[in-house]
Design an enzyme around this catalytic site. Structure first.
Site, PDB file in Angstrom:
ATOM      1  N   ASP A   1       0.803  -1.227   0.000  1.00 48.24           N
ATOM      2  CA  ASP A   1       0.000   0.000   0.000  1.00 48.24           C
ATOM      3  C   ASP A   1       0.835   1.276   0.000  1.00 48.24           C
ATOM      4  OD1 ASP A   1      -2.147  -1.754   0.150  1.00 48.24           O
ATOM      5  OD2 ASP A   1      -2.161  -1.710   2.335  1.00 48.24           O
ATOM      6  N   GLU A   2       1.982   1.218  -0.660  1.00 54.95           N
ATOM      7  CA  GLU A   2       2.879   2.377  -0.704  1.00 54.95           C
ATOM      8  C   GLU A   2       2.408   3.404  -1.736  1.00 54.95           C
ATOM      9  OE1 GLU A   2       3.819  -0.783  -1.256  1.00 54.95           O
ATOM     10  OE2 GLU A   2       5.290  -1.369   0.267  1.00 54.95           O
ATOM     11  N   GLY A   3       1.468   2.988  -2.602  1.00 55.58           N
ATOM     12  CA  GLY A   3       0.996   3.885  -3.663  1.00 55.58           C
ATOM     13  C   GLY A   3       1.435   3.400  -5.047  1.00 55.58           C
ATOM     14  N   LYS A   4       1.672   2.094  -5.163  1.00 56.33           N
ATOM     15  CA  LYS A   4       2.164   1.516  -6.430  1.00 56.33           C
ATOM     16  C   LYS A   4       1.205   1.814  -7.589  1.00 56.33           C
ATOM     17  CE  LYS A   4       2.238  -2.518  -4.354  1.00 56.33           C
ATOM     18  NZ  LYS A   4       2.083  -2.169  -2.938  1.00 56.33           N
ATOM     19  N   GLY A   5      -0.100   1.579  -7.331  1.00 55.13           N
ATOM     20  CA  GLY A   5      -1.093   1.773  -8.393  1.00 55.13           C
ATOM     21  C   GLY A   5      -1.046   3.178  -8.945  1.00 55.13           C
ATOM     22  N   LYS A   6      -1.036   4.151  -8.047  1.00 54.62           N
ATOM     23  CA  LYS A   6      -1.011   5.550  -8.475  1.00 54.62           C
ATOM     24  C   LYS A   6       0.223   5.830  -9.342  1.00 54.62           C
ATOM     25  CE  LYS A   6       0.260  10.085  -7.425  1.00 54.62           C
ATOM     26  NZ  LYS A   6       0.193  11.359  -6.773  1.00 54.62           N
TER      27      LYS A   6
ATOM     28  N   GLY B   1      -4.599  -4.403  -3.672  1.00 58.23           N
ATOM     29  CA  GLY B   1      -5.583  -3.357  -3.960  1.00 58.23           C
ATOM     30  C   GLY B   1      -4.797  -2.137  -4.379  1.00 58.23           C
ATOM     31  N   HIS B   2      -4.820  -1.825  -5.662  1.00 52.92           N
ATOM     32  CA  HIS B   2      -4.029  -0.708  -6.189  1.00 52.92           C
ATOM     33  C   HIS B   2      -4.974   0.424  -6.588  1.00 52.92           C
ATOM     34  CE1 HIS B   2      -0.441  -3.561  -7.226  1.00 52.92           C
ATOM     35  NE2 HIS B   2      -0.752  -3.545  -5.948  1.00 52.92           N
TER      36      HIS B   2
ATOM     37  N   GLN C   1       1.917  -6.156  -3.301  1.00 48.80           N
ATOM     38  CA  GLN C   1       2.379  -6.256  -1.912  1.00 48.80           C
ATOM     39  C   GLN C   1       3.662  -5.417  -1.749  1.00 48.80           C
ATOM     40  OE1 GLN C   1       1.346  -9.622  -3.441  1.00 48.80           O
ATOM     41  NE2 GLN C   1      -0.550  -8.627  -2.852  1.00 48.80           N
TER      42      GLN C   1
ATOM     43  N   THR D   1       3.139 -12.765   2.473  1.00 50.22           N
ATOM     44  CA  THR D   1       2.288 -13.375   1.461  1.00 50.22           C
ATOM     45  C   THR D   1       3.051 -14.566   0.871  1.00 50.22           C
ATOM     46  OG1 THR D   1       0.818 -12.942  -0.398  1.00 50.22           O
ATOM     47  CG2 THR D   1       2.977 -11.846  -0.471  1.00 50.22           C
TER      48      THR D   1
ATOM     49  N   ASP E   1       2.454  14.493   2.363  1.00 50.53           N
ATOM     50  CA  ASP E   1       1.400  15.465   2.693  1.00 50.53           C
ATOM     51  C   ASP E   1       0.682  15.106   4.000  1.00 50.53           C
ATOM     52  OD1 ASP E   1       0.601  13.320   0.727  1.00 50.53           O
ATOM     53  OD2 ASP E   1      -1.414  13.964   1.316  1.00 50.53           O
TER      54      ASP E   1
ATOM     55  N   VAL F   1       2.307  13.917  -3.550  1.00 48.71           N
ATOM     56  CA  VAL F   1       1.788  14.766  -2.464  1.00 48.71           C
ATOM     57  C   VAL F   1       0.256  14.654  -2.323  1.00 48.71           C
ATOM     58  CG1 VAL F   1       3.706  16.403  -2.474  1.00 48.71           C
ATOM     59  CG2 VAL F   1       1.750  16.803  -3.997  1.00 48.71           C
TER      60      VAL F   1
HETATM   61  P1  GDP Z   1      -0.797   0.226  -3.509  1.00 47.06           P
HETATM   62  O1  GDP Z   1      -1.349  -1.059  -3.014  1.00 47.06           O
HETATM   63  O2  GDP Z   1       0.671   0.336  -3.298  1.00 47.06           O
HETATM   64  O3  GDP Z   1      -1.194   0.531  -4.925  1.00 47.06           O
HETATM   65  O4  GDP Z   1      -1.454   1.380  -2.604  1.00 47.06           O
HETATM   66  P2  GDP Z   1      -2.993   1.482  -2.174  1.00 47.06           P
HETATM   67  O5  GDP Z   1      -3.766   1.980  -3.314  1.00 47.06           O
HETATM   68  O6  GDP Z   1      -3.452   0.238  -1.508  1.00 47.06           O
HETATM   69  O7  GDP Z   1      -2.886   2.546  -1.011  1.00 47.06           O
HETATM   70  C1  GDP Z   1      -2.361   3.819  -1.197  1.00 47.06           C
HETATM   71  C2  GDP Z   1      -3.437   4.844  -0.820  1.00 47.06           C
HETATM   72  O8  GDP Z   1      -2.863   6.104  -0.702  1.00 47.06           O
HETATM   73  C3  GDP Z   1      -4.511   4.980  -1.874  1.00 47.06           C
HETATM   74  O9  GDP Z   1      -5.715   5.322  -1.263  1.00 47.06           O
HETATM   75  C4  GDP Z   1      -3.993   6.120  -2.734  1.00 47.06           C
HETATM   76  O10 GDP Z   1      -5.034   6.813  -3.402  1.00 47.06           O
HETATM   77  C5  GDP Z   1      -3.364   7.002  -1.696  1.00 47.06           C
HETATM   78  N1  GDP Z   1      -2.202   7.785  -2.107  1.00 47.06           N
HETATM   79  C6  GDP Z   1      -1.215   7.474  -2.990  1.00 47.06           C
HETATM   80  N2  GDP Z   1      -0.266   8.425  -2.993  1.00 47.06           N
HETATM   81  C7  GDP Z   1      -0.652   9.363  -2.095  1.00 47.06           C
HETATM   82  C8  GDP Z   1      -0.068  10.573  -1.620  1.00 47.06           C
HETATM   83  O11 GDP Z   1       1.014  10.992  -2.007  1.00 47.06           O
HETATM   84  N3  GDP Z   1      -0.761  11.251  -0.665  1.00 47.06           N
HETATM   85  C9  GDP Z   1      -1.964  10.828  -0.186  1.00 47.06           C
HETATM   86  N4  GDP Z   1      -2.564  11.556   0.745  1.00 47.06           N
HETATM   87  N5  GDP Z   1      -2.534   9.694  -0.608  1.00 47.06           N
HETATM   88  C10 GDP Z   1      -1.882   8.953  -1.540  1.00 47.06           C
HETATM   89  P1  IMO Z   2      -0.899  -4.284  -2.231  1.00 44.13           P
HETATM   90  O1  IMO Z   2      -0.458  -4.831  -3.571  1.00 44.13           O
HETATM   91  C1  IMO Z   2      -1.010  -4.729   2.081  1.00 44.13           C
HETATM   92  C2  IMO Z   2      -1.041  -8.815   3.678  1.00 44.13           C
HETATM   93  C3  IMO Z   2      -2.301  -9.280   4.372  1.00 44.13           C
HETATM   94  C4  IMO Z   2      -1.711 -10.286   5.329  1.00 44.13           C
HETATM   95  C5  IMO Z   2      -0.570 -10.905   4.529  1.00 44.13           C
HETATM   96  C6  IMO Z   2      -0.936 -12.217   3.843  1.00 44.13           C
HETATM   97  O2  IMO Z   2      -2.194  -3.565  -2.268  1.00 44.13           O
HETATM   98  O3  IMO Z   2       0.209  -3.541  -1.579  1.00 44.13           O
HETATM   99  P2  IMO Z   2      -2.475 -12.952   1.815  1.00 44.13           P
HETATM  100  O4  IMO Z   2      -3.874 -12.569   1.459  1.00 44.13           O
HETATM  101  O5  IMO Z   2      -1.465 -12.610   0.784  1.00 44.13           O
HETATM  102  O6  IMO Z   2      -2.387 -14.366   2.270  1.00 44.13           O
HETATM  103  O7  IMO Z   2      -2.142 -12.055   3.118  1.00 44.13           O
HETATM  104  O8  IMO Z   2      -0.223  -9.953   3.556  1.00 44.13           O
HETATM  105  N1  IMO Z   2      -1.263  -8.303   2.305  1.00 44.13           N
HETATM  106  C7  IMO Z   2      -1.208  -7.002   1.968  1.00 44.13           C
HETATM  107  N2  IMO Z   2      -1.036  -5.912   2.740  1.00 44.13           N
HETATM  108  N3  IMO Z   2      -1.119  -4.612   0.749  1.00 44.13           N
HETATM  109  C8  IMO Z   2      -1.261  -5.698  -0.041  1.00 44.13           C
HETATM  110  O9  IMO Z   2      -1.217  -5.624  -1.389  1.00 44.13           O
HETATM  111  C9  IMO Z   2      -1.360  -6.976   0.572  1.00 44.13           C
HETATM  112  N4  IMO Z   2      -1.527  -8.229   0.105  1.00 44.13           N
HETATM  113  C10 IMO Z   2      -1.453  -9.024   1.178  1.00 44.13           C
HETATM  114  O10 IMO Z   2      -2.946  -8.228   5.019  1.00 44.13           O
HETATM  115  O11 IMO Z   2      -1.134  -9.610   6.429  1.00 44.13           O
HETATM  116 MG    MG Z   3      -2.872  -1.736  -1.757  1.00 44.98          MG
END
Ligand code: GDP
Ligand code: IMO
Ligand code: MG
Length: 423
Positions: free
Chosen positions: A13-18, A40-41, A224, A239, A333, A413
């Protein structure tokens, strides 16, 4: 042409999708190489928010090929929903979304097995997304799996039946309460398989080989984060795939010497969903502020994400494991308004000060040692250039760059495509 990688450096959830969406204009092909619908991207543009689970994050760019590689595990039911979500938008998924024949399928019983396994673990549960990821990769390495390419062969349903029957026996072995109606789940599954079969299945390693020879630009999109890697993450709270750079080689058929840039993405603080150790986790008001301002809720499961300060010990480790050449920092931000910011620069490990990630980072072994930095008050989310950043934010970035010895070339940001600054 070399293949570039975009990898999450924390617990996801570092923001890969964005960022993949922002970078797509520079590439002909975006390729996912591991994971499945546990991901979830999130992408935001033109006032809309999109969450992708299996489909690569370049899908909203009509000219781009989006490829789901052999290392990915696909749940046809979730894939079908993702396609339905794309319907109102102008995408070319019927022609430009390609699926590797060697990708494995998540069966309904894989999801049930995931639930049974987690229920049997009680307090020691992984906190899985319950998407069937672990059981599907177990069948892959156990050489029992059903692959996308099987769907083109006669008799794949017989193979399906044998596997699903075995899974049912395994579910009863767990002896936990998992309620299900398999007939209903199978109806849904077979229906979704027909939709999946409407897409283009390819020998993706061959396709990518040719694309490289033809000078096409390719970005491999990780799912991940590196600390969830099956080998190098916080095992067993990880994972079931290699989320690190090497996973792009095995998950796409890219030779190691063909890798170009490895972009590493991290948040300006740290989050984690699910169980497992998290040395810099906060349980106070600061953690709550990060959670609220950063809207830290899992994009796949809706669970609250645990929040804490940036952990440079862990970040240095993942930068090294992946051979990161450029860094991308998101969500700075969210830290606006904090008077003081903390960065973990070493651990106190059983009484000794260490700077590397030890085998065990459970709280009884590790206490984070923090460096403090002055915060900034300004809202940076509308800034367009790095030169507008407050001095304290510049200092924060420069401190990290120096410690990690890798340039931070992109700063995000805000969630929108436009809130992205090149440095
Ligand atoms: P991913 O799994 O790495 O693609 O990241 P996620 O989408 O699961 O989670 C990142 C969240 O942070 C999402 O809700 C994005 O819309 C949001 N996001 C991404 N970049 C930024 C940023 O620079 N600032 C803020 N406030 N939100 C961001
Ligand atoms: P993105 O691509 C954050 C975590 C789960 C759990 C562990 C194992 O959006 O960054 P699994 O369903 O793979 O057996 O779960 O890994 N996890 C994630 N946490 N972002 C993800 O994907 C994740 N995919 C799995 O919460 O702790
Ligand atoms: Mg995610």
């Amino acid at each position: 042409m070399a293949v570039d990688l975009l990898l999450g450096l924390q617990w996801g959830d570092e923001g890969k999708g964005k960022i993949v969406d922002v970078f797509t204009k520079n590439y002909n092909i975006i390729a996912r190489f591991q994971g499945g619908p546990n991901a979830g991207h999130t992408l935001e543009f033109d006032g809309h928010k999109h969450v992708l689970h299996t489909i690569p994050s370049g899908i909203f760019h009509k000219e781009t090929i989006n490829l789901v590689g052999n290392g990915v595990v696909i749940d046809p039911v979730i894939f079908k929903k993702e396609l339905e979500n794309l319907e109102p938008y102008n995408t070319n998924y019927k022609t430009n979304l390609l699926i590797s024949r060697k990708a494995h399928l998540i069966l309904p019983t894989h999801r049930l097995l995931d639930a049974a396994s987690e229920a049997s673990k009680g307090k020691a549960k992984i906190g899985s997304t319950l998407k069937g990821i672990g059981p599907t990769y177990m069948d892959k390495t156990g050489r029992n799996g059903l692959r996308v390419g099987d769907l083109e062969l006669e008799g794949w349903k017989d193979k399906y039946r044998i596997l699903a029957d075995k899974h049912q026996a395994m579910i009863s072995f767990y002896n936990v309460d998992v309620q299900y109606n398999l007939a209903e789940l199978e109806d849904e599954f077979f229906n979704a398989v027909e939709v999946l079969k409407g897409l283009t299945f390819i020998d993706s390693e061959e396709y990518l080989q040719r694309a490289q020879e033809d000078g096409k630009t390719i970005l491999a999109e990780g799912a991940q984060g590196s600390l969830l890697d099956i080998d190098f993450g916080t095992y067993p709270y990880v994972t079931s795939s290699n989320t690190t750079a090497a996973g792009a080689c095995t998950g796409l058929g890219i030779a190691p010497n063909k890798i170009g840039d490895s972009f590493g993405i991290f948040k300006a603080y740290t989050t984690r969903v699910g169980s497992g150790p998290f040395p810099t986790e906060l349980f106070d008001e600061d953690g709550k502020t990060m959670s609220r301002v950063g809207n830290e809720v899992g994009a796949t499961t809706g669970r609250p994400r645990r929040c804490g300060w940036l952990d440079l010990v862990a970040l240095k480790y993942t930068v090294q494991i992946n051979g990161i050449t450029q860094l991308i920092m998101t969500k700075g931000d969210v830290l606006s308004g904090f008077k003081t910011l903390k960065i973990c620069t070493s651990y106190n490990y059983k009484g000794e000060n260490i700077k590397h990630l030890p085998y065990n980072i459970e709280p009884e072994n590790v206490t984070p040692v923090f460096t403090e930095m002055k915060g900034w008050k300004e809202d940076i989310s509308n800034m367009k250039e790095a030169s507008q950043f407050p001095k304290e934010f510049q200092d924060y970035i420069e401190f990290l760059e120096k410690e990690l010895n890798v340039p931070i070339s992109v700063i995000s940001v805000g969630p929108d495509r436009k809130q992205t600054i090149q440095r």
